[in-house]
Design a protein around this motif. Structure first.
Motif, PDB file in Angstrom:
ATOM      1  N   PHE A 150       0.830  -1.206   0.000  1.00 45.03           N
ATOM      2  CA  PHE A 150       0.000   0.000   0.000  1.00 45.03           C
ATOM      3  C   PHE A 150       0.868   1.260   0.000  1.00 45.03           C
ATOM      4  CE2 PHE A 150      -2.404   3.359   2.116  1.00 45.03           C
ATOM      5  CZ  PHE A 150      -3.495   3.426   1.268  1.00 45.03           C
ATOM      6  N   THR A 151       1.887   1.285   0.836  1.00 46.51           N
ATOM      7  CA  THR A 151       2.799   2.435   0.878  1.00 46.51           C
ATOM      8  C   THR A 151       3.494   2.608  -0.468  1.00 46.51           C
ATOM      9  OG1 THR A 151       3.130   2.133   3.243  1.00 46.51           O
ATOM     10  CG2 THR A 151       4.793   3.437   2.084  1.00 46.51           C
ATOM     11  N   SER A 152       3.861   1.512  -1.083  1.00 47.05           N
ATOM     12  CA  SER A 152       4.491   1.570  -2.408  1.00 47.05           C
ATOM     13  C   SER A 152       3.520   2.117  -3.450  1.00 47.05           C
ATOM     14  CB  SER A 152       4.979   0.186  -2.818  1.00 47.05           C
ATOM     15  OG  SER A 152       5.957  -0.282  -1.925  1.00 47.05           O
ATOM     16  N   LEU A 153       2.263   1.699  -3.375  1.00 44.65           N
ATOM     17  CA  LEU A 153       1.252   2.231  -4.292  1.00 44.65           C
ATOM     18  C   LEU A 153       1.097   3.739  -4.111  1.00 44.65           C
ATOM     19  CD1 LEU A 153      -1.532  -0.504  -4.188  1.00 44.65           C
ATOM     20  CD2 LEU A 153      -0.310   0.279  -6.227  1.00 44.65           C
ATOM     21  N   LEU A 154       1.028   4.186  -2.859  1.00 48.40           N
ATOM     22  CA  LEU A 154       0.917   5.628  -2.606  1.00 48.40           C
ATOM     23  C   LEU A 154       2.094   6.373  -3.207  1.00 48.40           C
ATOM     24  CD1 LEU A 154      -0.384   5.882   1.079  1.00 48.40           C
ATOM     25  CD2 LEU A 154      -1.656   6.229  -1.046  1.00 48.40           C
ATOM     26  N   SER A 155       3.278   5.815  -3.053  1.00 48.06           N
ATOM     27  CA  SER A 155       4.467   6.425  -3.630  1.00 48.06           C
ATOM     28  C   SER A 155       4.366   6.510  -5.151  1.00 48.06           C
ATOM     29  CB  SER A 155       5.699   5.624  -3.210  1.00 48.06           C
ATOM     30  OG  SER A 155       6.854   6.157  -3.788  1.00 48.06           O
ATOM     31  N   LEU A 156       3.873   5.452  -5.769  1.00 46.51           N
ATOM     32  CA  LEU A 156       3.699   5.461  -7.219  1.00 46.51           C
ATOM     33  C   LEU A 156       2.683   6.512  -7.654  1.00 46.51           C
ATOM     34  CD1 LEU A 156       3.707   1.633  -8.019  1.00 46.51           C
ATOM     35  CD2 LEU A 156       5.508   3.297  -8.532  1.00 46.51           C
ATOM     36  N   PHE A 157       1.628   6.682  -6.864  1.00 48.63           N
ATOM     37  CA  PHE A 157       0.610   7.681  -7.212  1.00 48.63           C
ATOM     38  C   PHE A 157       1.187   9.091  -7.137  1.00 48.63           C
ATOM     39  CE2 PHE A 157      -2.576   4.491  -5.291  1.00 48.63           C
ATOM     40  CZ  PHE A 157      -2.576   3.748  -6.455  1.00 48.63           C
TER      41      PHE A 157
END
Length: 174
Positions: free
Chosen positions: A148-155
């Motif tokens: 989830f944290t990685s997804l937020l970073s990608l966003f």
């Protein structure tokens, strides 16, 4: 709500106010206040409506049983949401007055919890996951938090792709 979504898409959440919504709906400002006692409540309802449209407007997720496929689906849904509502993911707290920022944070946390809950559920039901992938030091919840944290970073990196994250997922749990 359709008018609010339209304003948010074209002008951003920060452009929402009672007077403009009333004008576009061809009603008196007092009529808008009957449904939304404050600008903060109007913005909160709009944010909830946008989140719901992003994740519940596409029923294709019902066919996803693989955790990695589910992560791709989330990435694509948020990407399409970002295209429809530019800066939406960065504008939540900016759209509220200082004393109302807690409300914005609660709405954001509610949807983040919902996303993480979905990730955890799909991970637990993914029959392709290696049974030895998780242990006391590397739990499913820890992995979901990382993803989830990685997804937020990608966003945040608007021009990024999901490919590296998906490869990390596949190498870690399958």
């Amino acid at each position: 709500m359709a008018i609010c979504r339209d304003i948010a898409a074209k002008e951003g959440l920060e452009s929402l106010n009672m007077r403009i919504v009333a004008e576009k709906a061809n009603v008196a400002v007092g009529s808008v206040y009957n449904y939304f006692p404050s600008k903060a409540e109007l913005i909160t309802a709009t944010i909830k409506e946008i989140w719901q449209g992003i994740f519940h407007g596409d029923t294709s997720q019902a066919n996803l049983s693989s955790f990695s496929d589910y992560v791709v689906w989330i990435f694509e849904r948020v990407k399409s949401g970002t295209a429809a509502y530019p800066n939406f993911f960065f504008a939540h707290s900016l759209s509220f007055a200082a004393e109302e920022k807690g409300n914005a944070r609660e709405v954001m946390d509610e949807y983040y919890s919902h996303i993480k809950g979905g990730l955890l559920m799909v991970l637990r039901h993914d029959s392709g996951v290696n049974p030895q992938a998780f242990n006391a030091n590397f739990t499913q919840k820890d992995f979901v938090d990382f993803v989830f944290t990685s997804l937020l970073s990608l966003f945040m990196k608007k021009d990024s792709t999901k490919d590296t994250l998906i490869e990390i997922i596949k190498r870690s749990i399958y």
